[in-house]
Design an enzyme around this catalytic site. Structure first.
Site, PDB file in Angstrom:
ATOM      1  CE  LYS A   1      -4.980  -3.954  -4.214  1.00 58.28           C
ATOM      2  NZ  LYS A   1      -4.832  -2.654  -3.556  1.00 58.28           N
ATOM      3  CB  THR A   2      -7.722  -2.147   0.648  1.00 56.89           C
ATOM      4  OG1 THR A   2      -7.509  -2.008  -0.762  1.00 56.89           O
ATOM      5  CG2 THR A   2      -7.739  -0.768   1.291  1.00 56.89           C
TER       6      THR A   2
ATOM      7  CG  ASP B   1      -2.094  -0.664  -2.468  1.00 59.70           C
ATOM      8  OD1 ASP B   1      -2.158  -1.882  -2.703  1.00 59.70           O
ATOM      9  OD2 ASP B   1      -3.078   0.092  -2.515  1.00 59.70           O
TER      10      ASP B   1
ATOM     11  CD  GLN C   1      -5.703  -7.704  -9.775  1.00 61.68           C
ATOM     12  OE1 GLN C   1      -6.488  -6.778  -9.932  1.00 61.68           O
ATOM     13  NE2 GLN C   1      -5.576  -8.326  -8.604  1.00 61.68           N
TER      14      GLN C   1
END
Length: 715
Positions: free
Chosen positions: A36-37, A221, A252
């Site tokens: 994802k980053t 994010d 999460q």
């Protein structure tokens, strides 16, 4: 341009689809370890390098300053450092602070406003209570502040606050006064930074339009960790451009206690019917066995968006599920296994993590690492014996053991607050020095007097201390520990009604377990043992060493080898959440996060017995262990009845006794207080021998061979 195209070709198809998504609302559901980053940074680089968007027109929001710095560095590597200077990258709070200072005049603020931290905020709550003539012993400042913070996270002003209970009515009154004090001091708290920015954007069309025109692209994010106020903020900034790019994973979301609301993922879909949803399901971190285990746990949560994680890293070793006798055996297993993994070159120490649900669980682990002479790093918490509440309780015991210990006395003479100020204590010290005795001896002799409340408090403290000293010879360490907590007022002081207060109390109870396990050990010996255990200053925090951390602190990290300890009902899932389906769902997400931190090896440990309030009780395996399919584990947890039958022949990788050891594993022994038992382990010390014994009536204990009166039984 060619360089950028080459970079895009390094992405998988789903990642590239996310990076090149058309303008408009986009949700990237990124499973753990799915990159994802990389997608976020690549999206920003794509907007700047290929789409020609000016960097100052991009806002990227994350949850930690560390993540913001790493994001900026990665983007600089892709498009050049010169193009990142004008990027707005930061946390919600830092970005809002910048916006408010820039628009301070229109927000009705002085641009030099202060930002109060948690301690400052608590002080303001106390001042507000005093102004309203409310007793802070009755209305705990931490609980009042938690109610105020919750209201601000829901964008509820003091005027809009509606009470549904008497406590909330009081909290509402304090909220109004609290805000008035903040404003009088030209200050904002953390929650105000977001709330005031939302208020400004809603009430001032000129500022709102100015912000929207500047930030044409808003990227978020860890979207699943946003609260209602943060969600309202990003919606306002996105405005009619609607270029909102959110990356997250509802599975999460583990910070509900901070106000995070995983349902914002569902709200986003409702508020933007044309939302583009892209799922990242290819995992680059873990083996398929670990992913299958994680999915078996999380799929039981209702109302979740299904993600099917897969990897090309193969299945790897099965997950090791182990049942140990108690927390000490569990900790010793961790240390022994780490030593073996390192010996076999299966992992470096720094590639290994030990995770647990609560900070209090670190105590037996830290002690096991220290006994083994193995360095470790503790993340997200203070070392157990360096925590304030632990040092406070030990200070009480030290002044009973040694009246001349002025450092310990000064630490706790006004904890809990008794009205004994620094000036009064200084006068007491001067008197003691003039007489050549300790401060406590001065109080005991009645040779010091002070006017008013301070004088009465000193008299009472001196009398209480003398009583503790008298009882020292009559009570065991555990009994004295209990009596001091009850009569000093420390328990009531610590348990202030907040979640943090309960966590601190859990730490004290963990220390109480150590005191109770000391049995008939003398107070001086107990304090010496604790002092040796807490002497960990020589360990290098930056060394190649295993990491100890809570599951909450593990978010975003990864390790080659992971141990998760304490997998019993009441710990994970936590006892305070057992009756709430929403909270159980979050506990399940917490387990999911822990499992997915592991790259190659995962150990799931469960103690058969658990020390609780000084007693050793039989535990039930965590329900999450039962969720694991047979195909991913090397053994299933046994039922308690089976484990009880196996106790007499318990195997736990005991240390080899030296030739001078009096006891060895398997010896039948008897203790004057605990009765008959079986030796599990014997560890030589400098001039003694530490013996771990399972007593058939009293459970597991750790004793000194020389001091405890333990003796062997003849066959």
């Amino acid at each position: 341009m060619d360089y950028m195209l080459a970079f895009l070709e390094g992405l998988n198809s789903k990642q590239r689809a996310a990076v090149e998504a058309k303008d408009g609302p986009t949700l990237v559901l990124a499973g753990p370890g799915s990159g994802k980053t990389r997608v976020l940074t690549s999206r920003i680089a794509y907007l700047i390098g290929l789409r020609g968007i000016a960097p100052y027109r991009i806002m990227a929001v994350t949850f930690t300053n560390k993540a913001a710095r790493e994001m900026r560095d990665r983007i600089a590597q892709l498009v050049g450092a010169s193009k990142t200077a004008d990027l707005m990258i930061g946390t919600f709070h830092s970005i809002c602070a910048r916006l408010l200072r820039r628009e301070a005049a229109r927000a009705g603020l002085d641009r030099d406003f202060s930002i109060y931290d948690a301690d400052d905020q608590l002080s303001v709550v106390k001042a507000a209570l005093a102004d309203l003539k409310l007793d802070e012993k009755k209305y705990k400042p931490a609980s009042i502040h938690a109610a105020i913070s919750a209201a601000k996270n829901e964008l509820i002003t003091p005027e809009e606050y509606r009470a549904e209970s008497y406590f909330q009515e009081i909290a509402g009154r304090v909220y109004a006064r609290y805000n008035a004090i903040l404003r009088a001091n030209n200050a904002l708290d953390f929650d105000d930074l977001i709330m005031e920015t939302v208020r400004l954007l809603r009430s001032d069309p000129i500022v709102c339009e100015r912000v929207r025109e500047r930030y044409l692209h808003v990227l978020v994010d860890e979207f699943q960790d946003t609260n209602l106020a943060q969600y309202a903020l990003i919606k306002l900034i996105a405005g009619r451009h609607r270029s909102l790019f959110c990356v997250g994973d509802a599975d999460q979301s583990i910070y509900a206690w901070r106000g995070a609301d995983y349902r914002n993922v569902l709200r986003l879909r409702e508020d933007y019917p044309d939302l583009t949803v892209i799922t990242l399901e290819q995992n680059y971190r873990s083996t398929q066995t670990i992913l299958d285990a994680a999915m078996s746990v999380i799929r039981k949560n209702p109302n979740r968006i299904h993600i099917n994680l897969s990897t090309q890293r193969g299945h790897g070793p099965k997950i090791a599920v182990r049942e140990l006798f108690n927390e000490d055996e569990e900790a010793q297993f961790v240390v022994d296994t780490i030593e073996e993994l390192v010996r076999q070159k299966a992992a470096e120490p720094g590639e290994i993590a030990v995770m647990y649900r609560t900070n209090a669980q670190s105590r037996p682990l830290e002690e096991a690492f220290i006994r083994a002479g193995m360095p470790y790093r503790l993340v997200g918490a203070t070392r157990f014996y360096a925590r304030k509440e632990i040092k406070d309780v030990l200070a009480y015991l030290r002044i009973i053991n040694n009246p001349a210990d002025a450092v310990s006395l000064k630490r706790i003479i006004n904890v809990p607050p008794r009205g004994i100020g620094e000036k009064t204590y200084e006068q007491l010290q001067n008197t003691a020095q003039a007489l050549g005795v300790s401060c406590l001896d001065v109080l005991n002799r009645g040779e010091f007097s002070a006017p008013g409340r301070a004088g009465r408090a000193l008299q009472e403290f001196g009398a209480r201390w003398a009583q503790w000293v008298r009882l020292r010879g009559e009570l065991s360490v555990g009994q004295l520990f209990d009596y001091v907590l009850q009569t000093s007022g420390y328990e009531e002081y610590l348990r202030d009604g907040s979640a943090e207060g309960e966590d601190r109390w859990a730490n004290v109870l963990a220390l109480r377990n150590v005191a109770v396990e000391a049995g008939d050990t003398m107070l001086s010996e107990f304090l010496s043992n604790v002092a040796l255990v807490s002497d960990v200053d020589n360990y290098d925090e930056t060394a190649n060493a295993p990491t100890l951390l809570t599951l909450h602190a593990a978010k975003g990290l990864e390790f080659k080898v992971v141990f998760i300890v304490g997998l019993v009902e009441g710990v994970l899932p936590h006892s305070r959440n057992l009756d709430d389906p929403e909270q159980i769902a979050e506990e399940r997400r917490l387990m999911y996060v822990g499992i997915t931190r592991a790259k190659e090896r995962l150990y799931l440990l469960r103690p058969f017995r658990r020390s609780q309030w000084g007693d050793s009780e039989i535990t039930e395996p965590s329900r999450f262990l039962a969720d694991l399919p047979d195909s991913v584990v090397d053994s299933k947890p046994r039922k308690n009845s089976e484990l009880l039958q196996a106790t007499a022949t318990w195997q736990s990788a005991p240390a080899k006794p030296s030739a001078n050891s009096r006891f060895k594993p398997g010896d039948k022994v008897v203790h004057p207080r605990f009765g008959q038992g079986l030796v599990l382990r014997s560890t030589p010390t400098r001039d003694d021998e530490e013996v771990e014994v399972f007593f058939f009536d009293a459970g597991g204990k750790r004793l000194s061979a020389a001091m405890s009166g333990l003796r062997k039984l003849k066959e």
